[in-house]
Motif scaffolding. Structure first.
Motif, mmCIF file in Angstrom:
data_model
loop_
_atom_site.group_PDB
_atom_site.id
_atom_site.type_symbol
_atom_site.label_atom_id
_atom_site.label_comp_id
_atom_site.label_asym_id
_atom_site.label_seq_id
_atom_site.Cartn_x
_atom_site.Cartn_y
_atom_site.Cartn_z
ATOM 1 N N GLY A 90 0.790 -1.221 0.000
ATOM 2 C CA GLY A 90 0.000 0.000 0.000
ATOM 3 C C GLY A 90 0.822 1.270 0.000
ATOM 4 N N ALA A 91 2.152 1.144 0.183
ATOM 5 C CA ALA A 91 3.012 2.328 0.206
ATOM 6 C C ALA A 91 2.965 3.086 -1.112
ATOM 7 N N ARG A 92 2.615 2.417 -2.190
ATOM 8 C CA ARG A 92 2.582 3.127 -3.475
ATOM 9 C C ARG A 92 1.502 4.207 -3.486
ATOM 10 N N HIS A 93 0.477 4.058 -2.620
ATOM 11 C CA HIS A 93 -0.595 5.055 -2.542
ATOM 12 C C HIS A 93 -0.389 6.013 -1.380
ATOM 13 N N ALA A 94 0.787 6.004 -0.778
ATOM 14 C CA ALA A 94 1.044 6.855 0.375
ATOM 15 C C ALA A 94 1.056 8.334 -0.021
ATOM 16 N N THR A 95 0.770 9.174 0.960
ATOM 17 C CA THR A 95 0.836 10.619 0.759
ATOM 18 C C THR A 95 2.238 11.112 1.124
ATOM 19 N N VAL A 96 2.844 11.855 0.227
ATOM 20 C CA VAL A 96 4.154 12.437 0.474
ATOM 21 C C VAL A 96 3.950 13.907 0.833
ATOM 22 N N GLY A 97 4.464 14.280 1.997
ATOM 23 C CA GLY A 97 4.338 15.657 2.449
ATOM 24 C C GLY A 97 5.682 16.354 2.516
ATOM 25 N N LEU A 98 5.718 17.614 2.098
ATOM 26 C CA LEU A 98 6.928 18.444 2.160
ATOM 27 C C LEU A 98 6.583 19.724 2.901
ATOM 28 N N ARG A 99 7.433 20.112 3.833
ATOM 29 C CA ARG A 99 7.277 21.415 4.482
ATOM 30 C C ARG A 99 8.648 21.946 4.856
ATOM 31 N N ARG A 100 8.742 23.231 4.960
ATOM 32 C CA ARG A 100 10.013 23.856 5.271
ATOM 33 C C ARG A 100 10.364 23.682 6.744
ATOM 34 N N VAL A 101 11.662 23.587 7.006
ATOM 35 C CA VAL A 101 12.161 23.545 8.373
ATOM 36 C C VAL A 101 12.159 24.968 8.913
ATOM 37 N N ALA A 102 11.539 25.169 10.070
ATOM 38 C CA ALA A 102 11.451 26.507 10.657
ATOM 39 C C ALA A 102 12.845 27.092 10.872
ATOM 40 N N GLY A 103 13.054 28.294 10.331
ATOM 41 C CA GLY A 103 14.318 28.988 10.506
ATOM 42 C C GLY A 103 15.467 28.440 9.703
ATOM 43 N N ALA A 104 15.184 27.539 8.748
ATOM 44 C CA ALA A 104 16.247 26.942 7.939
ATOM 45 C C ALA A 104 15.790 26.872 6.493
ATOM 46 N N THR A 105 16.702 26.439 5.614
ATOM 47 C CA THR A 105 16.384 26.362 4.186
ATOM 48 C C THR A 105 15.986 24.970 3.745
ATOM 49 N N GLY A 106 16.075 23.973 4.620
ATOM 50 C CA GLY A 106 15.791 22.602 4.239
ATOM 51 C C GLY A 106 14.318 22.257 4.319
ATOM 52 N N LEU A 107 14.034 20.960 4.132
ATOM 53 C CA LEU A 107 12.665 20.457 4.114
ATOM 54 C C LEU A 107 12.502 19.320 5.099
ATOM 55 N N VAL A 108 11.275 19.205 5.639
ATOM 56 C CA VAL A 108 10.846 18.002 6.338
ATOM 57 C C VAL A 108 10.035 17.188 5.337
ATOM 58 N N VAL A 109 10.387 15.917 5.165
ATOM 59 C CA VAL A 109 9.740 15.048 4.180
ATOM 60 C C VAL A 109 9.121 13.869 4.912
ATOM 61 N N THR A 110 7.866 13.583 4.623
ATOM 62 C CA THR A 110 7.198 12.414 5.194
ATOM 63 C C THR A 110 6.481 11.645 4.097
ATOM 64 N N LEU A 111 6.423 10.339 4.265
ATOM 65 C CA LEU A 111 5.633 9.458 3.409
ATOM 66 C C LEU A 111 4.788 8.624 4.348
ATOM 67 N N GLU A 112 3.472 8.771 4.249
ATOM 68 C CA GLU A 112 2.584 8.117 5.202
ATOM 69 C C GLU A 112 1.432 7.430 4.486
ATOM 70 N N GLY A 113 1.148 6.210 4.910
ATOM 71 C CA GLY A 113 0.035 5.448 4.401
ATOM 72 C C GLY A 113 -0.247 4.300 5.343
ATOM 73 N N PRO A 114 -1.346 3.575 5.170
ATOM 74 C CA PRO A 114 -1.649 2.440 6.046
ATOM 75 C C PRO A 114 -0.502 1.432 6.051
ATOM 76 N N GLY A 115 0.099 1.215 7.216
ATOM 77 C CA GLY A 115 1.176 0.244 7.341
ATOM 78 C C GLY A 115 2.528 0.729 6.885
ATOM 79 N N SER A 116 2.661 2.000 6.505
ATOM 80 C CA SER A 116 3.929 2.505 5.979
ATOM 81 C C SER A 116 4.197 3.905 6.497
ATOM 82 N N PHE A 117 5.453 4.143 6.903
ATOM 83 C CA PHE A 117 5.874 5.494 7.280
ATOM 84 C C PHE A 117 7.349 5.663 6.991
ATOM 85 N N LEU A 118 7.701 6.815 6.435
ATOM 86 C CA LEU A 118 9.081 7.211 6.208
ATOM 87 C C LEU A 118 9.163 8.703 6.493
ATOM 88 N N GLY A 119 10.228 9.122 7.179
ATOM 89 C CA GLY A 119 10.384 10.537 7.459
ATOM 90 C C GLY A 119 11.848 10.924 7.585
#
Length: 303
Positions: free
Chosen positions: A254-283
């Motif tokens: 089910g990871a193929r249907h996961a939602t990928v989220g991107l947001r900026r790191v507060a006070g920095a130039t980088g990103l926080v990246v998450t991949l979330e779905g039933p039974g799957s998580f990556l961050g």
């Protein structure tokens, strides 16, 4: 009881090492996670070099054997630490009685990886190399075991930081997205509906994570070179470098249907990246990012 896995195609290494190829410890270069299977592939440098090697290897002075170890039907995936380079990782498996499955652990300074899989391990892409360091590049001389890749030098280019963009959508959050924005007036979203994640590549080079996406949202501005191609799907890769705090907790089909989220790191130039779905998580967090590859292709209809 812990053991060392015996590959189903062990002959490809036994031809070099004899009956006991050194699979208990290695340098872990990268791991690839694919929802199909699900499958995990480790790219590793073996801890010892064979006493007898093919003539073309000897001619080029290679001193390290590299190969892929592929595990199938992966469940209960957990990555609690990834801080490359991982110079020495230990591999151990515990067979699960009567199930034809095993619990796999890869541990060492900089890595904590665990999962269960089928009791079959496949060896692939056996090659050898030697590395020469220069001020700006690393040159690796690669020689494949089967002769499909002749010995050749491949210089890696120096890294360049890309300029930042505004925050209007995901293509504006990443440092370089022209390969997508040149194609789409409205880029496909990463919410698991318009795009599917087909693989994750975790690599020591640049401490990087690359997400591979497929989308059947076709571009509004396709390049002229695509005009004569038959295609119904676009593949693109989103690469993040300077990755820190990488964690994986579960990975299934089910990871193929996961939602990928991107947001900026507060006070920095980088990103926080998450991949979330039933039974799957990556961050993780990443300092730089960009679209690295786009191609059209004709996907077959789902069965």
């Amino acid at each position: 009881m812990s053991a060392i896995p015996v590959p189903v195609n062990a002959q490809v290494l036994e031809d070099l090492y004899g009956a006991n190829p050194p699979l208990d410890t290695f340098r872990l270069r990268s791991l690839n996670v694919d929802w199909r299977g699900p499958t995990i592939t480790l790219r590793v440098d073996l801890s010892s070099f064979p006493a007898s090697v093919p003539p073309e290897w000897e001619e080029h002075g290679v001193d390290t054997v590299q190969c892929h170890l592929q595990f199938l039907a992966v469940e209960e995936l957990s990555l609690t630490e990834w801080n490359p380079p991982v110079h020495r990782a230990a591999l151990a498996v515990d067979l699960q009685d009567g199930r034809r499955r095993m619990r796999v652990r890869v541990t060492g300074a900089g890595v904590g990886l665990g999962f269960t899989s089928s009791d079959s391990v496949l060896v692939g892409h056996v090659s050898a190399f030697r590395a020469r360091e220069t001020a700006t590049t690393t040159t690796i001389v690669m020689c494949s075991r089967d002769g499909s890749t002749p010995c050749a030098s491949r210089p890696s280019p120096p890294r360049r930081r890309r300029p930042s963009m505004d925050d209007s959508d995901w293509t504006a959050l990443v440092d370089s997205a022209e390969a997508i924005t040149d194609l789409y007036a409205t880029p496909p979203s990463l919410d698991g509906g318009a795009c599917e994640v087909f693989y994750v590549q975790i690599d020591e080079r640049g401490t990087s994570v690359t997400l591979g996406f497929d989308t059947n949202v076709l571009p509004s501005r396709p390049p002229a070179a695509w005009a004569e191609k038959a295609y119904n799907t676009v593949e693109f890769h989103l690469k993040f470098t300077g990755v820190e705090g990488l964690r994986i907790a579960g990975w299934d089909a089910g990871a193929r249907h996961a939602t990928v989220g991107l947001r900026r790191v507060a006070g920095a130039t980088g990103l926080v990246v998450t991949l979330e779905g039933p039974g799957s998580f990556l961050g993780f967090t990443a300092s730089t990012s960009g679209v690295t590859r786009v191609r059209p292709y004709l996907a077959s209809a789902a069965p």
